[in-house]
Design a protein around this motif. Structure first.
Motif, PDB file in Angstrom:
ATOM      1  N   ARG A  16       0.825  -1.208   0.000  1.00 22.96           N
ATOM      2  CA  ARG A  16       0.000   0.000   0.000  1.00 22.96           C
ATOM      3  C   ARG A  16       0.858   1.256   0.000  1.00 22.96           C
ATOM      4  O   ARG A  16       0.517   2.249  -0.634  1.00 22.96           O
ATOM      5  CB  ARG A  16      -0.932  -0.007   1.217  1.00 22.96           C
ATOM      6  CG  ARG A  16      -2.065  -1.007   1.112  1.00 22.96           C
ATOM      7  CD  ARG A  16      -2.973  -0.958   2.311  1.00 22.96           C
ATOM      8  NE  ARG A  16      -4.137  -1.807   2.128  1.00 22.96           N
ATOM      9  CZ  ARG A  16      -5.115  -1.932   3.018  1.00 22.96           C
ATOM     10  NH1 ARG A  16      -5.056  -1.237   4.148  1.00 22.96           N
ATOM     11  NH2 ARG A  16      -6.141  -2.716   2.773  1.00 22.96           N
ATOM     12  N   GLN A  19       2.203   1.697  -3.487  1.00 22.26           N
ATOM     13  CA  GLN A  19       1.114   2.068  -4.386  1.00 22.26           C
ATOM     14  C   GLN A  19       0.744   3.536  -4.211  1.00 22.26           C
ATOM     15  O   GLN A  19       0.557   4.277  -5.190  1.00 22.26           O
ATOM     16  CB  GLN A  19      -0.112   1.180  -4.107  1.00 22.26           C
ATOM     17  CG  GLN A  19      -1.288   1.445  -5.040  1.00 22.26           C
ATOM     18  CD  GLN A  19      -2.481   0.562  -4.725  1.00 22.26           C
ATOM     19  OE1 GLN A  19      -2.503  -0.145  -3.705  1.00 22.26           O
ATOM     20  NE2 GLN A  19      -3.482   0.584  -5.587  1.00 22.26           N
ATOM     21  N   TRP A  22       3.581   5.759  -5.505  1.00 22.67           N
ATOM     22  CA  TRP A  22       3.566   5.805  -6.973  1.00 22.67           C
ATOM     23  C   TRP A  22       2.480   6.753  -7.477  1.00 22.67           C
ATOM     24  O   TRP A  22       2.711   7.546  -8.409  1.00 22.67           O
ATOM     25  CB  TRP A  22       3.358   4.406  -7.527  1.00 22.67           C
ATOM     26  CG  TRP A  22       3.124   4.344  -9.014  1.00 22.67           C
ATOM     27  CD1 TRP A  22       1.989   3.933  -9.645  1.00 22.67           C
ATOM     28  CD2 TRP A  22       4.048   4.706 -10.056  1.00 22.67           C
ATOM     29  NE1 TRP A  22       2.136   4.030 -10.998  1.00 22.67           N
ATOM     30  CE2 TRP A  22       3.385   4.492 -11.291  1.00 22.67           C
ATOM     31  CE3 TRP A  22       5.344   5.193 -10.056  1.00 22.67           C
ATOM     32  CZ2 TRP A  22       3.993   4.754 -12.517  1.00 22.67           C
ATOM     33  CZ3 TRP A  22       5.953   5.461 -11.282  1.00 22.67           C
ATOM     34  CH2 TRP A  22       5.294   5.243 -12.481  1.00 22.67           C
ATOM     35  N   THR A  23       1.314   6.707  -6.850  1.00 21.93           N
ATOM     36  CA  THR A  23       0.218   7.599  -7.244  1.00 21.93           C
ATOM     37  C   THR A  23       0.624   9.065  -7.087  1.00 21.93           C
ATOM     38  O   THR A  23       0.376   9.891  -7.973  1.00 21.93           O
ATOM     39  CB  THR A  23      -1.035   7.316  -6.390  1.00 21.93           C
ATOM     40  OG1 THR A  23      -1.454   5.964  -6.594  1.00 21.93           O
ATOM     41  CG2 THR A  23      -2.177   8.256  -6.760  1.00 21.93           C
TER      42      THR A  23
END
Length: 321
Positions: A16, A19, A22-23
């Protein structure tokens, strides 16, 4: 069993964290690179020239536009560097500090809040509006602060990067700056997400949410937003947005919660770093911190009350739609 639980928590938190990082990185990298390149173009000088004539509205000299533009489009450190080279009064330095505290690093931070579904015009407009209103009020109603600002470090203390040799150097410098920002983001967001996952699996998160519930109740925000508020207050908008994105993925926060969280954090975030950074200017730090906290509380509470009244008075079919 405990080992399995811990390994699962670490794995889920790790995934998480990356993720979410990266966003956010997909936004931070291009915007930071763009700003780094633009600051070496005539556009930055044009913005300074455009804003300079309006500085007298706030009781500031025209040269203060340099610090404002640097702070609003780059970061607070750039604004501090510009201010240290100016002869200002305590009041003038304080006004610039207040304005850049509300509205700094706008392109990056408004792009980040866009990732949680909040309008760029909303988050950016709130910050610029607060900067202007606070500066006008200080200029009109604060009679003190007429002594010269006594900077605790000299202007030449700051390192001089020198002029870039060409556009290749400008681009590479922008890439290095953007990658450095992403590295800092990863170093905070990934451990933060791992810690959050462990706290969630140990049921500590619910306990912490109850302990921080006073603030969320005051702001009329869901209790699930309490830790996001705490993270944003301490670490800043980008890291608070990381938790908001995570909560939004899990459906824990409504659209109303998202807007109120971003409203509060847009007004008051990273309160430790963003306050202490103005120490070299010799301005009073407690009033600066208090003004940001007070305006964040008042603005968010009023918005929450008005929003709730509007929803309550809507026809049922309109609310349902």
């Amino acid at each position: 069993m405990a080992r399995i639980v811990w390994s699962q928590s670490l794995r889920r938190g790790w995934l998480r964290g990356w993720q979410t990082a990266w966003t956010l990185s997909k936004v931070i990298f291009p915007v930071t690179l763009l700003v780094s390149v633009l600051k070496e173009t005539p556009l930055m000088d044009g913005l300074v020239g455009l804003i300079a004539p309006f500085m007298s509205w706030f009781g500031l000299p025209g040269e203060a536009a340099v610090a404002l533009v640097m702070g609003m489009f780059i970061n607070l450190y750039a604004a501090i560097g510009a201010l240290l080279a100016m002869d200002l009064t305590v009041k003038q330095a304080f006004i610039v500090a207040v304005m850049t505290s509300f509205a700094h690093n706008l392109l990056v931070e408004t792009a980040v809040t866009r990732q949680v579904g909040v309008s760029v015009w909303f988050s950016g407009g709130v910050r610029v509006g607060l900067a202007v209103v606070a500066a006008l009020l200080l200029h009109w109603f604060w009679p003190g602060g007429q002594a010269p600002a006594n900077y605790t470090i000299p202007a030449d203390f700051l390192p001089d990067a020198g002029e870039p040799a060409g556009w290749g150097d400008v681009f590479l410098g922008g890439v290095a700056t953007a990658l450095g920002g992403i590295a800092q983001l990863v170093l905070i967001v990934v451990p933060l997400m791992i810690g959050m996952q462990i706290l969630r699996d140990l049921a500590v998160l619910d306990w912490l949410s109850r302990k921080l519930g006073l603030l969320t109740r005051l702001l009329d925000i869901s209790p699930q937003g309490s830790l996001t508020l705490a993270a944003g207050l301490v670490f800043g908008i980008a890291y608070g947005a990381g938790l908001i994105i995570e909560s939004a993925r899990e459906g824990q926060l409504s659209r109303r919660d998202l807007y109120l969280l971003v409203l509060f954090l847009s007004t008051c975030h990273a309160v430790i770093e963003d306050t202490l950074i103005f120490f070299p200017l010799g301005i009073p730090l407690w009033p600066l911190l208090g003004m940001r906290l007070l305006l964040a509380l008042v603005l968010t509470v009023l918005t929450a009350r008005i929003w709730r009244k509007i929803v309550q008075h809507k026809p049922l079919q309109e609310v349902g739609g």
